[in-house]
Design a protein around this motif. Sequence first.
Motif, PDB file in Angstrom:
ATOM      1  N   GLN A   1      46.822  85.178  84.808  1.00 45.44           N
ATOM      2  CA  GLN A   1      45.720  84.270  85.150  1.00 45.44           C
ATOM      3  C   GLN A   1      46.351  83.002  85.740  1.00 45.44           C
ATOM      4  OE1 GLN A   1      43.895  82.406  81.712  1.00 45.44           O
ATOM      5  NE2 GLN A   1      41.949  82.067  82.764  1.00 45.44           N
ATOM      6  N   VAL A   2      45.952  82.675  86.982  1.00 45.65           N
ATOM      7  CA  VAL A   2      46.491  81.463  87.622  1.00 45.65           C
ATOM      8  C   VAL A   2      45.340  80.477  87.789  1.00 45.65           C
ATOM      9  CG1 VAL A   2      47.697  80.511  89.612  1.00 45.65           C
ATOM     10  CG2 VAL A   2      48.225  82.828  88.838  1.00 45.65           C
ATOM     11  N   VAL A   3      45.529  79.287  87.254  1.00 49.09           N
ATOM     12  CA  VAL A   3      44.455  78.290  87.242  1.00 49.09           C
ATOM     13  C   VAL A   3      44.889  77.072  88.059  1.00 49.09           C
ATOM     14  CG1 VAL A   3      42.973  76.870  85.755  1.00 49.09           C
ATOM     15  CG2 VAL A   3      43.848  79.076  84.918  1.00 49.09           C
ATOM     16  N   VAL A   4      44.026  76.678  89.007  1.00 45.15           N
ATOM     17  CA  VAL A   4      44.329  75.509  89.852  1.00 45.15           C
ATOM     18  C   VAL A   4      43.090  74.616  89.921  1.00 45.15           C
ATOM     19  CG1 VAL A   4      45.922  76.854  91.309  1.00 45.15           C
ATOM     20  CG2 VAL A   4      43.554  76.573  92.027  1.00 45.15           C
ATOM     21  N   GLY A   5      43.298  73.376  90.342  1.00 43.06           N
ATOM     22  CA  GLY A   5      42.167  72.480  90.565  1.00 43.06           C
ATOM     23  C   GLY A   5      41.580  72.731  91.952  1.00 43.06           C
ATOM     24  N   GLU A   6      40.295  72.437  92.114  1.00 43.13           N
ATOM     25  CA  GLU A   6      39.644  72.601  93.431  1.00 43.13           C
ATOM     26  C   GLU A   6      40.353  71.774  94.497  1.00 43.13           C
ATOM     27  OE1 GLU A   6      37.392  74.436  94.610  1.00 43.13           O
ATOM     28  OE2 GLU A   6      36.048  75.096  93.015  1.00 43.13           O
ATOM     29  N   GLU A   7      41.039  70.724  94.085  1.00 41.99           N
ATOM     30  CA  GLU A   7      41.663  69.807  95.040  1.00 41.99           C
ATOM     31  C   GLU A   7      43.182  69.973  95.098  1.00 41.99           C
ATOM     32  OE1 GLU A   7      41.575  67.418  97.290  1.00 41.99           O
ATOM     33  OE2 GLU A   7      39.438  67.545  97.662  1.00 41.99           O
ATOM     34  N   CYS A   8      43.685  71.161  94.725  1.00 38.02           N
ATOM     35  CA  CYS A   8      45.141  71.322  94.802  1.00 38.02           C
ATOM     36  C   CYS A   8      45.558  71.330  96.273  1.00 38.02           C
ATOM     37  CB  CYS A   8      45.596  72.595  94.093  1.00 38.02           C
ATOM     38  SG  CYS A   8      45.146  74.096  94.939  1.00 38.02           S
ATOM     39  N   HIS A   9      46.815  71.003  96.519  1.00 33.21           N
ATOM     40  CA  HIS A   9      47.304  70.951  97.901  1.00 33.21           C
ATOM     41  C   HIS A   9      47.390  72.373  98.472  1.00 33.21           C
ATOM     42  CE1 HIS A   9      50.009  69.976 101.284  1.00 33.21           C
ATOM     43  NE2 HIS A   9      49.472  68.773 101.172  1.00 33.21           N
ATOM     44  N   PRO A  10      47.030  72.544  99.750  1.00 34.41           N
ATOM     45  CA  PRO A  10      47.049  73.907 100.320  1.00 34.41           C
ATOM     46  C   PRO A  10      48.416  74.581 100.253  1.00 34.41           C
ATOM     47  CG  PRO A  10      46.458  72.230 101.981  1.00 34.41           C
ATOM     48  CD  PRO A  10      46.491  71.539 100.664  1.00 34.41           C
ATOM     49  N   THR A  11      49.480  73.789 100.238  1.00 33.02           N
ATOM     50  CA  THR A  11      50.805  74.433 100.170  1.00 33.02           C
ATOM     51  C   THR A  11      51.068  75.044  98.796  1.00 33.02           C
ATOM     52  OG1 THR A  11      51.886  72.358  99.578  1.00 33.02           O
ATOM     53  CG2 THR A  11      51.841  72.928 101.921  1.00 33.02           C
ATOM     54  N   LEU A  12      50.361  74.560  97.785  1.00 31.32           N
ATOM     55  CA  LEU A  12      50.509  75.179  96.464  1.00 31.32           C
ATOM     56  C   LEU A  12      49.959  76.606  96.538  1.00 31.32           C
ATOM     57  CD1 LEU A  12      51.135  74.274  93.301  1.00 31.32           C
ATOM     58  CD2 LEU A  12      48.730  74.853  93.156  1.00 31.32           C
ATOM     59  N   LEU A  13      48.839  76.739  97.247  1.00 32.03           N
ATOM     60  CA  LEU A  13      48.235  78.077  97.400  1.00 32.03           C
ATOM     61  C   LEU A  13      49.179  78.981  98.189  1.00 32.03           C
ATOM     62  CD1 LEU A  13      44.553  77.026  98.179  1.00 32.03           C
ATOM     63  CD2 LEU A  13      45.616  77.506  95.962  1.00 32.03           C
ATOM     64  N   LYS A  14      49.823  78.387  99.196  1.00 27.36           N
ATOM     65  CA  LYS A  14      50.788  79.171  99.987  1.00 27.36           C
ATOM     66  C   LYS A  14      51.933  79.653  99.087  1.00 27.36           C
ATOM     67  CE  LYS A  14      54.130  78.335 103.672  1.00 27.36           C
ATOM     68  NZ  LYS A  14      54.366  77.612 104.923  1.00 27.36           N
TER      69      LYS A  14
END
Length: 449
Positions: A169-182
Amino acid sequence: MQLLEDASRRAMAYLESLESRAVRPHPDAVARLDRLEVPVPQHPTPDAEVIAQLDEFISPATMGMAGPRFFGFVIGGSLPVTVAANWMATAWDQNVGYDAATPGAARIEEVSRRWLLELLDLPRDCALGFVTGATVANFTALAAARNAVLRRAGWNVEADGLFGAPPIQVVVGEECHPTLLKSLGMLGLGRSRLTRVPVDSQGRMRADKLPKLSSPTILCLQAGNVNSGAFDPFPELIAGARDAGAWVHVDGAFGLWARASKLLAPLARGLELADSWATDAHKWLNVPYDSGLAFVRDAQALRSSMAITAEYLPDQGARRNPSDFTPELSRRARGVEVYAVLHSLGASGLSLLIERNCAQARRFAEGLKAAGFEILNDVVLNQVVVSFGDAERTRRVIEAIQEDGTCWAGVTVWQGKTGMRISVSSWATDDEDVEHSLAAMLRCAKATE
Ligand SMILES: Cc1ncc(COP(=O)(O)O)c(C=O)c1O
């Protein structure tokens, strides 16, 4: 050697020119780049001519990012001591993969690691990888996270990959930086297969919206939103997550440096309880590109995901092997500039640099607000988002400011409103630069009325 002297003279003349030239390159200089589009050279060219041509064509076509009035993205300058250290390191040309092969460059990383952990007040036995930037620092730290949470679930991800592995399970904030998603995508954890937690008006993760966490879980938090500069509420988020067996990672590309100032450290309170942290040195530490830092509490998890062995490579000695902590085997000695800046500024100088940039950001906000423009964020750090009216007018003002050339700042959309982002992150910016830039912004805004 004359060539190197000539190059350093040209580099110094370039740096001096940044005070007076337009920050944005002139369109004519950009158009002249077409003249470089020639067929592959069939015969040698004298070195001096190559360097002269670079200076003639590229220097004028650069954005003045190293100068005092560049406020775009989040971009630090390069303190002179870091440029000098970079030149030394380039001359040494060390491939800093192995302590046994490059003891000087490896030791300077080890010393810098110790200093950084103290200055940022992170657990003193953290492992540290010297990487290219926050994107790769996130990737590196999250590779350790992936290793650890799956190891606890009885799975060896380096050996067996993710096929058939227990789902994470990976949990992030709606406002995380797009490079984190990358970074998550590159690790096979998915850019979209995530639990996204709602945020508040400043982009901070809402602790009351955090879902129930079940192991194996990676929770990604943020120190310094790229628009607002806001920090997630770490104390509320981290303790519970770790109790639930989650690995907590903090993307602190620039915000982590708040911890180097006693005044600002409360913003980042509680993040020391996380498991890993990513930051940039090429942003607020003001070293040349490219330079990022991946800190991991569980050194073995990072080493397990990064280290390799081969018959032709040196044996692991007693000392830290730089390549055991980074995706690259071969790389430049990035620790040299980090060491140089920390040595040169000391704790007090670093703290002053961070605090001065934050005070300058507040001055921008105050001056723009006094002129009647809306500041769209709470200015808690070095980031200001200002609206000059509706989206169309704001974009016109930004274009006029960029064309004017006194300073440079870019566009964003924050909480549904178009704004101009001002990021004050450079050692080179003094208070006069701020006044000068503010005056230019107001002049351009008036001209577009
Ligand atoms: C919060 C955050 N994370 C990650 C990054 C990516 O950093 P880099 O471009 O140095 O890889 C940035 C860049 O601004 C950022 O602000």
